[in-house]
Motif scaffolding. Structure first.
Motif, PDB file in Angstrom:
ATOM      1  N   LEU A 280     -47.926 -14.880 -36.336  1.00 16.97           N
ATOM      2  CA  LEU A 280     -46.906 -15.911 -36.098  1.00 16.97           C
ATOM      3  C   LEU A 280     -46.298 -16.424 -37.402  1.00 16.97           C
ATOM      4  O   LEU A 280     -45.800 -17.548 -37.445  1.00 16.97           O
ATOM      5  CB  LEU A 280     -47.519 -17.084 -35.317  1.00 16.97           C
ATOM      6  CG  LEU A 280     -48.099 -16.775 -33.937  1.00 16.97           C
ATOM      7  CD1 LEU A 280     -48.888 -17.977 -33.405  1.00 16.97           C
ATOM      8  CD2 LEU A 280     -46.991 -16.400 -32.966  1.00 16.97           C
ATOM      9  N   LYS A 281     -46.329 -15.625 -38.449  1.00 20.31           N
ATOM     10  CA  LYS A 281     -45.934 -16.144 -39.754  1.00 20.31           C
ATOM     11  C   LYS A 281     -44.467 -16.577 -39.807  1.00 20.31           C
ATOM     12  O   LYS A 281     -44.099 -17.422 -40.619  1.00 20.31           O
ATOM     13  CB  LYS A 281     -46.217 -15.132 -40.858  1.00 20.31           C
ATOM     14  CG  LYS A 281     -45.432 -13.830 -40.778  1.00 20.31           C
ATOM     15  CD  LYS A 281     -45.611 -13.016 -42.058  1.00 20.31           C
ATOM     16  CE  LYS A 281     -47.061 -12.782 -42.385  1.00 20.31           C
ATOM     17  NZ  LYS A 281     -47.242 -12.014 -43.640  1.00 20.31           N
ATOM     18  N   ASP A 282     -43.633 -16.018 -38.952  1.00 15.64           N
ATOM     19  CA  ASP A 282     -42.228 -16.432 -38.905  1.00 15.64           C
ATOM     20  C   ASP A 282     -41.948 -17.347 -37.709  1.00 15.64           C
ATOM     21  O   ASP A 282     -40.793 -17.578 -37.350  1.00 15.64           O
ATOM     22  CB  ASP A 282     -41.303 -15.218 -38.852  1.00 15.64           C
ATOM     23  CG  ASP A 282     -41.587 -14.312 -37.652  1.00 15.64           C
ATOM     24  OD1 ASP A 282     -42.688 -14.438 -37.065  1.00 15.64           O
ATOM     25  OD2 ASP A 282     -40.722 -13.489 -37.306  1.00 15.64           O
ATOM     26  N   LYS A 283     -43.038 -17.883 -37.111  1.00 20.75           N
ATOM     27  CA  LYS A 283     -42.892 -18.715 -35.918  1.00 20.75           C
ATOM     28  C   LYS A 283     -43.744 -19.977 -36.021  1.00 20.75           C
ATOM     29  O   LYS A 283     -44.318 -20.431 -35.041  1.00 20.75           O
ATOM     30  CB  LYS A 283     -43.316 -17.928 -34.668  1.00 20.75           C
ATOM     31  CG  LYS A 283     -42.521 -16.645 -34.420  1.00 20.75           C
ATOM     32  CD  LYS A 283     -43.067 -15.891 -33.229  1.00 20.75           C
ATOM     33  CE  LYS A 283     -42.286 -14.614 -32.961  1.00 20.75           C
ATOM     34  NZ  LYS A 283     -42.839 -13.877 -31.793  1.00 20.75           N
ATOM     35  N   ILE A 284     -43.827 -20.559 -37.215  1.00 18.93           N
ATOM     36  CA  ILE A 284     -44.712 -21.690 -37.415  1.00 18.93           C
ATOM     37  C   ILE A 284     -43.929 -22.922 -37.843  1.00 18.93           C
ATOM     38  O   ILE A 284     -43.038 -22.847 -38.695  1.00 18.93           O
ATOM     39  CB  ILE A 284     -45.812 -21.351 -38.451  1.00 18.93           C
ATOM     40  CG1 ILE A 284     -46.732 -22.549 -38.681  1.00 18.93           C
ATOM     41  CG2 ILE A 284     -45.225 -20.844 -39.751  1.00 18.93           C
ATOM     42  CD1 ILE A 284     -47.928 -22.240 -39.529  1.00 18.93           C
TER      43      ILE A 284
ATOM     44  N   LYS B  53     -48.167 -17.755 -46.807  1.00 19.30           N
ATOM     45  CA  LYS B  53     -48.537 -16.621 -47.647  1.00 19.30           C
ATOM     46  C   LYS B  53     -50.026 -16.694 -47.917  1.00 19.30           C
ATOM     47  O   LYS B  53     -50.557 -17.738 -48.306  1.00 19.30           O
ATOM     48  CB  LYS B  53     -47.765 -16.663 -48.964  1.00 19.30           C
ATOM     49  CG  LYS B  53     -48.088 -15.513 -49.906  1.00 19.30           C
ATOM     50  CD  LYS B  53     -47.282 -15.625 -51.192  1.00 19.30           C
ATOM     51  CE  LYS B  53     -47.611 -14.482 -52.149  1.00 19.30           C
ATOM     52  NZ  LYS B  53     -46.853 -14.615 -53.429  1.00 19.30           N
ATOM     53  N   LYS B  54     -50.714 -15.592 -47.706  1.00 17.28           N
ATOM     54  CA  LYS B  54     -52.144 -15.540 -47.957  1.00 17.28           C
ATOM     55  C   LYS B  54     -52.386 -15.207 -49.424  1.00 17.28           C
ATOM     56  O   LYS B  54     -51.857 -14.212 -49.942  1.00 17.28           O
ATOM     57  CB  LYS B  54     -52.810 -14.501 -47.053  1.00 17.28           C
ATOM     58  CG  LYS B  54     -54.328 -14.551 -47.069  1.00 17.28           C
ATOM     59  CD  LYS B  54     -54.913 -13.623 -46.010  1.00 17.28           C
ATOM     60  CE  LYS B  54     -56.435 -13.779 -45.993  1.00 17.28           C
ATOM     61  NZ  LYS B  54     -57.049 -12.893 -44.961  1.00 17.28           N
ATOM     62  N   VAL B  55     -53.212 -16.014 -50.116  1.00 17.04           N
ATOM     63  CA  VAL B  55     -53.449 -15.810 -51.551  1.00 17.04           C
ATOM     64  C   VAL B  55     -54.938 -15.676 -51.865  1.00 17.04           C
ATOM     65  O   VAL B  55     -55.307 -15.588 -53.032  1.00 17.04           O
ATOM     66  CB  VAL B  55     -52.839 -16.969 -52.377  1.00 17.04           C
ATOM     67  CG1 VAL B  55     -51.329 -16.965 -52.264  1.00 17.04           C
ATOM     68  CG2 VAL B  55     -53.412 -18.318 -51.951  1.00 17.04           C
TER      69      VAL B  55
ATOM     70  N   TYR C  62     -54.984 -15.911 -37.747  1.00 16.47           N
ATOM     71  CA  TYR C  62     -54.169 -15.416 -36.643  1.00 16.47           C
ATOM     72  C   TYR C  62     -52.690 -15.754 -36.864  1.00 16.47           C
ATOM     73  O   TYR C  62     -51.808 -14.916 -36.626  1.00 16.47           O
ATOM     74  CB  TYR C  62     -54.641 -16.019 -35.317  1.00 16.47           C
ATOM     75  CG  TYR C  62     -53.862 -15.500 -34.130  1.00 16.47           C
ATOM     76  CD1 TYR C  62     -54.158 -14.265 -33.562  1.00 16.47           C
ATOM     77  CD2 TYR C  62     -52.806 -16.236 -33.588  1.00 16.47           C
ATOM     78  CE1 TYR C  62     -53.433 -13.768 -32.499  1.00 16.47           C
ATOM     79  CE2 TYR C  62     -52.076 -15.747 -32.518  1.00 16.47           C
ATOM     80  CZ  TYR C  62     -52.391 -14.514 -31.977  1.00 16.47           C
ATOM     81  OH  TYR C  62     -51.655 -14.020 -30.926  1.00 16.47           O
ATOM     82  N   ILE C  63     -52.414 -16.972 -37.311  1.00 15.73           N
ATOM     83  CA  ILE C  63     -51.028 -17.361 -37.569  1.00 15.73           C
ATOM     84  C   ILE C  63     -50.415 -16.460 -38.630  1.00 15.73           C
ATOM     85  O   ILE C  63     -49.279 -15.977 -38.487  1.00 15.73           O
ATOM     86  CB  ILE C  63     -50.966 -18.841 -37.999  1.00 15.73           C
ATOM     87  CG1 ILE C  63     -51.262 -19.763 -36.811  1.00 15.73           C
ATOM     88  CG2 ILE C  63     -49.595 -19.175 -38.596  1.00 15.73           C
ATOM     89  CD1 ILE C  63     -51.387 -21.225 -37.186  1.00 15.73           C
ATOM     90  N   HIS C  64     -51.157 -16.209 -39.702  1.00 16.75           N
ATOM     91  CA  HIS C  64     -50.629 -15.372 -40.780  1.00 16.75           C
ATOM     92  C   HIS C  64     -50.336 -13.961 -40.290  1.00 16.75           C
ATOM     93  O   HIS C  64     -49.319 -13.349 -40.657  1.00 16.75           O
ATOM     94  CB  HIS C  64     -51.621 -15.330 -41.944  1.00 16.75           C
ATOM     95  CG  HIS C  64     -51.178 -14.454 -43.076  1.00 16.75           C
ATOM     96  ND1 HIS C  64     -51.579 -13.134 -43.207  1.00 16.75           N
ATOM     97  CD2 HIS C  64     -50.327 -14.703 -44.122  1.00 16.75           C
ATOM     98  CE1 HIS C  64     -51.018 -12.616 -44.279  1.00 16.75           C
ATOM     99  NE2 HIS C  64     -50.267 -13.543 -44.850  1.00 16.75           N
ATOM    100  N   GLU C  65     -51.205 -13.433 -39.453  1.00 20.24           N
ATOM    101  CA  GLU C  65     -51.048 -12.048 -39.005  1.00 20.24           C
ATOM    102  C   GLU C  65     -50.046 -11.896 -37.869  1.00 20.24           C
ATOM    103  O   GLU C  65     -49.432 -10.826 -37.732  1.00 20.24           O
ATOM    104  CB  GLU C  65     -52.411 -11.502 -38.549  1.00 20.24           C
ATOM    105  CG  GLU C  65     -53.441 -11.410 -39.652  1.00 20.24           C
ATOM    106  CD  GLU C  65     -53.014 -10.467 -40.763  1.00 20.24           C
ATOM    107  OE1 GLU C  65     -52.660  -9.310 -40.451  1.00 20.24           O
ATOM    108  OE2 GLU C  65     -53.030 -10.897 -41.941  1.00 20.24           O
TER     109      GLU C  65
END
Length: 358
Positions: free
Chosen positions: A308-312, A339-341, A303-306
């Protein structure tokens, strides 16, 4: 009968023109710019964030037995029969109601039965949502997250508007600051023509031992929210069971300003953790029998990646110098990039964008 009550520099004033029958709580405390919610890491808290709701707690579920307690009501003189008639007249035959009134409104009982019954019924139709204006309390991080959970931050006025927009057929009162006081003085309900002011007073006053929380509170009204009697000590009454979702109070989760992870959020006990260099570390939740929160970690990171990635941010510590050049520790929060890898593998980057919180 009084339509206003003053206590500890707070004024409780019944809104006679309000369709919802609310009470204005007048005080000198400035409205906060931001409000925060602390969560432990578990399936319930992650689901609340992902689906954009707060759980409006019953008073039996609060962490202070004296918070929002019926013991904060008493009557120094008997109430008029009209109180009993208005409250119980539709459900209790008149002769039984008169008999109950004559016994309960005596100078001996002073309406204790009325108070008990009123609280039992009204607690089924209201709940409490607690947030804080204290962004980085030394006590709240360990008390509410065990330093492993997370904190979400909102613009206060946007959140208030969103909850009111989504409440539907329910009612939302607040958001109000708590009235912290040295002594928890009960309010005399016989001084008022209705229970509005006593109700708002009882749900707003709190021991000043809790002042560090800087709590701001929404009161939520909905039908059939349930009464968890079994959560109260030495109470043998059966639970009044309804769906837990009746206590859900929704907001637009796009309004989350940012999320801050606890300093012990990423542990080798719960994550496959690898430092790639001083700035980058790779994590994936461990799917093991000792990691009870595997699914919650997995769901939250996705959920954070999708969303809130610029709000963590990530909690941390830093040394500062006092006026005598002595070192002291402060809490901080550092912005991270994600970043998801892999399927459930992420690389976090420390940005050195650090906020000091004294």
């Amino acid at each position: 009968m009084s339509k206003q009550f003053s206590y500890n520099n707070f004024i409780y004033e019944k809104e006679s023109s309000s369709e919802k029958g609310g009470v204005k709580i007048i005080n000198a405390i400035p409205y906060p710019e931001k409000l925060h919610k602390f969560y432990p890491i578990n399936s319930f808290s992650v689901d609340a964030l992902v689906n954009g709701y707060f759980y409006a707690s019953h008073t039996f579920e609060l962490n202070d037995y004296l918070d929002s307690s019926p013991f904060l009501w008493h009557a120094l003189k008997p109430l008029d029969f009209e109180f009993y008639k208005e409250f119980l007249g539709k459900d209790v035959p008149r002769d039984e109601l008169i008999k109950f009134y004559e016994a309960d409104a005596s100078n001996v009982n002073l309406c204790k039965g009325y108070i008990s019954k009123y609280w039992e019924i009204i607690s089924n139709i209201f709940g409490i949502i607690s947030l804080t204006a204290n962004e980085n309390s030394l006590l709240m991080w360990p008390h509410y997250t065990q330093e492993k959970g997370f904190q979400i931050t909102f613009n206060a006025s946007e959140l208030e508007v969103s909850i009111n927009d989504k409440i539907g057929q329910g009612q939302c009162f607040g958001v109000f600051p708590m009235n912290y006081t040295e002594f928890l003085n009960p309010i005399d309900i016989s001084e008022f023509d209705s229970m509005h002011i006593p109700f708002f007073y009882a749900t707003n006053v709190k021991s000043d031992k809790w002042k560090y929380e800087d709590e701001w509170r929404f009161l939520i009204g909905k039908p059939m929210m349930g009464v968890p009697n079994s959560k109260m000590g030495l109470n043998t009454e059966m639970d009044f069971i309804t769906s837990p979702k009746n206590r859900y109070t929704f907001y637009d989760n796009r309004l989350v300003d940012h999320i801050t992870l606890g300093i012990n959020f990423f542990t080798a006990q719960d994550f496959n953790l690898e430092w790639l260099n001083e700035k980058h570390f790779k994590v994936s939740p461990k799917n093991s029998i000792t990691n009870w929160n595997y699914k919650s970690y997995k769901k939250l990171l996705f959920y954070i990646h999708e969303n809130l990635k610029d709000k963590i941010y990530h909690s941390g510590t830093k040394y500062e110098l006092d006026k005598k050049n002595n070192h002291f520790l402060i809490r901080t929060k550092e912005r991270l990039e994600i970043k998801k890898v892999g399927w459930d593998t992420y690389i976090f980057t420390r940005t050195e964008d650090i906020i000091k919180i004294f």
